[in-house]
Scaffold this active site. Structure first.
Site, PDB file in Angstrom:
ATOM      1  N   ASN A 393      48.115  40.767  45.799  1.00  0.00           N
ATOM      2  CA  ASN A 393      48.567  40.108  44.652  1.00  0.00           C
ATOM      3  C   ASN A 393      50.055  40.480  44.114  1.00  0.00           C
ATOM      4  O   ASN A 393      51.118  39.970  44.146  1.00  0.00           O
ATOM      5  CB  ASN A 393      47.519  40.557  43.759  1.00  0.00           C
ATOM      6  CG  ASN A 393      47.528  39.458  42.636  1.00  0.00           C
ATOM      7  OD1 ASN A 393      48.623  38.839  41.989  1.00  0.00           O
ATOM      8  ND2 ASN A 393      46.460  39.294  41.822  1.00  0.00           N
ATOM      9  N   ASP A 394      50.093  41.732  43.724  1.00  0.00           N
ATOM     10  CA  ASP A 394      51.269  42.108  43.126  1.00  0.00           C
ATOM     11  C   ASP A 394      52.557  42.004  43.797  1.00  0.00           C
ATOM     12  O   ASP A 394      53.670  41.841  43.462  1.00  0.00           O
ATOM     13  CB  ASP A 394      51.182  43.627  42.704  1.00  0.00           C
ATOM     14  CG  ASP A 394      50.021  43.791  41.388  1.00  0.00           C
ATOM     15  OD1 ASP A 394      49.816  42.705  40.636  1.00  0.00           O
ATOM     16  OD2 ASP A 394      49.121  44.904  41.552  1.00  0.00           O
ATOM     17  N   VAL A 395      52.326  42.357  45.213  1.00  0.00           N
ATOM     18  CA  VAL A 395      53.370  42.502  46.175  1.00  0.00           C
ATOM     19  C   VAL A 395      53.833  41.271  46.640  1.00  0.00           C
ATOM     20  O   VAL A 395      55.054  40.942  47.326  1.00  0.00           O
ATOM     21  CB  VAL A 395      53.174  43.385  47.225  1.00  0.00           C
ATOM     22  CG1 VAL A 395      52.679  44.698  47.203  1.00  0.00           C
ATOM     23  CG2 VAL A 395      52.053  42.581  48.202  1.00  0.00           C
TER      24      VAL A 395
END
Length: 464
Positions: A393-395
């Protein structure tokens, strides 16, 4: 065992630890490196064990606690799932720090047993060493406990901040230096206990303002702290193996922290002091309207992949939770049978500890030459037909490049949105560990696959 033989065997164990680190620097030699580390540790523990003496009461105590600790460690390591490995590492770091504190307390209360002098008349160099070891050990312990609680979800992963936090941290760190100076001057037991208490407090304070997105860096930072704590106590005990091992762990942890900071565009200086993840999230994310997304199923995903010439797999923590690495390998094998080029893109902080995704892919026997780091593969997304994002998600969040108020702003991310088509496997539209919405969900070329990562991957393979 003679002192000369002990020194030689400690030196051999130290060389094996260096070879272990060298081996662990590459996936191809990691198993051999792990074996070197095991042999080195067996030698070091055995020499320490035999140095206690004959079957005295001390020898029996060492045997009892060695059996208890070894049994607990083996049981935990056997039962722990790969998804909980970051929490395990944080927990073990805390024990290393606590052990350093206990050894320092023992040496201060009974210096004669360690050949350091007498109470109130401890050698100055030894007193400085045990003070530093105790302080760093206490910081490591309390900081690791907070990291464990955040990773386990017992404590909120959001940054916890308050007014004047950095000033308070600076004041406490200064007080540790002053307390160490006066402790060496007076050898007061009260100052020694105050030093340990203050160190426990600062360890707590430097980790609570760090957000979940920065937790991989916290793990490597605490790894470094635990090494320096062990090295400091090694000087106190005049134990060569402990000094070498502590220095290796401390320096390698510091280097890893630096690499992780580069991977997240963080300041290394701020990492050392703590609080680097305390960027406040804009309130807009909580109140903005739900945007439309395109969702599909396994048949849609299989159709896109069948007609692709190149596919890039982006694994993340969602893959780890679902234990989908073996199903993913089967899907990739099916794609390669259809002459589709497949590669894996790994972000330095994918998962919740350094190298998390690499270990999972290695467990599924994914060829090392198909796995690429961010710098090596980021330019390839623009030429790829499909990006298959499985729980990362965040990456993959483009907001890291556009929103200065975002907690992950400035962090290099994988440019998956540049692919012709993006298949994003996720259970829901819930935010990632950083607690922010992912703009990739709403891109025109993104197809959301709402399902368990393992089941979805297996279903795609059947359709292929």
């Amino acid at each position: 065992m003679s002192a000369n033989l002990s020194a030689i065997l400690y030196l051999i164990s130290g060389v094996l630890f260096i070879l272990a680190l060298r081996g662990l620097s590459s996936p191809e030699t990691s198993r051999q490196g792990n074996l070197f580390g095991i042999i080195g540790m067996v030698i070091a523990v055995s020499v320490t064990f035999l140095s206690v003496g004959n079957f005295s009461s001390g020898f029996i105590y060492v045997l009892i606690f060695l059996a208890i600790g070894g049994s607990i460690g083996a049981f935990i390591a056997y039962r722990i799932p790969m998804t909980a490995m970051p929490e395990l590492v944080a927990g073990f770091h805390s024990l290393v720090g606590l052990a350093a504190v206990f050894v320092a307390i023992s040496a201060f209360i009974n210096p004669e047993a360690f050949g350091l002098g007498t109470p109130g008349n401890i050698k100055l160099a030894s007193l400085i060493e045990m003070a530093i070891g105790a302080a760093v050990g206490a910081i490591t312990f309390s900081g690791s406990v907070i990291a464990f609680l955040k990773l386990q979800g017992i404590m909120s992963g959001a940054p916890i901040t308050f007014k004047g936090q950095h000033a308070l941290n600076a004041l406490i760190l200064t007080s540790i230096v002053i307390l160490t100076f006066y402790l060496c001057s007076t050898q007061s037991a009260n100052l020694f206990w105050i030093l340990i208490a203050v160190s426990f407090l600062i360890g707590f304070l430097i980790i609570i303002p760090i957000g979940g997105a920065d937790m991989p860096v916290v793990i490597s930072m605490l790894n470094s702290y635990s090494g320096w704590a062990a090295a400091g106590i090694g000087f106190t005990l005049e134990n060569t193996a402990l000094i070498i091992t502590g220095a290796l762990v401390g320096s390698s942890g510091a280097i890893l922290s630096y690499i992780m900071c580069k991977g997240m565009n963080r300041s290394f200086f701020n990492v050392i002091l703590g609080g680097f993840g305390a960027t406040e999230q804009s309130a807009g994310d909580k109140n903005k309207e739900q945007r439309p997304v395109k969702s599909g199923n396994a048949d849609d995903a299989a159709f896109l992949m069948k007609n692709a010439s190149s596919v890039i797999i982006v694994p993340g923590y969602g893959m780890a939770v679902a234990q989908a690495q073996h199903a993913l390998r089967e899907m990739v094998d099916t794609l390669k049978k259809n002459d589709i080029k497949v590669s894996y893109a790994i972000h330095p902080v994918a998962g919740r500890m350094p190298g998390h995704m690499n270990v999972l892919l290695a467990e599924a026997n994914v060829p090392y030459d198909e796995v690429f780091e961010l710098e090596e593969i980021n330019n390839d997304f623009a030429n790829a037909d499909v990006a298959f994002v499985i729980g990362a998600n965040d990456v993959t969040n483009p907001v890291a490049k556009t929103d200065p108020q975002s907690p992950i702003y400035g962090m290099p991310v994988l440019d998956v949105e540049k692919c012709k088509s993006v298949l994003f496997v996720k259970r829901s539209l819930s935010p990632g560990y950083a607690g922010i919405d992912n703009d990739l969900f709403y891109k025109e070329n993104t197809l959301m696959l709402f399902a368990d990562a393992k089941k979805m991957t297996e279903d795609i393979t059947k359709n292929l």
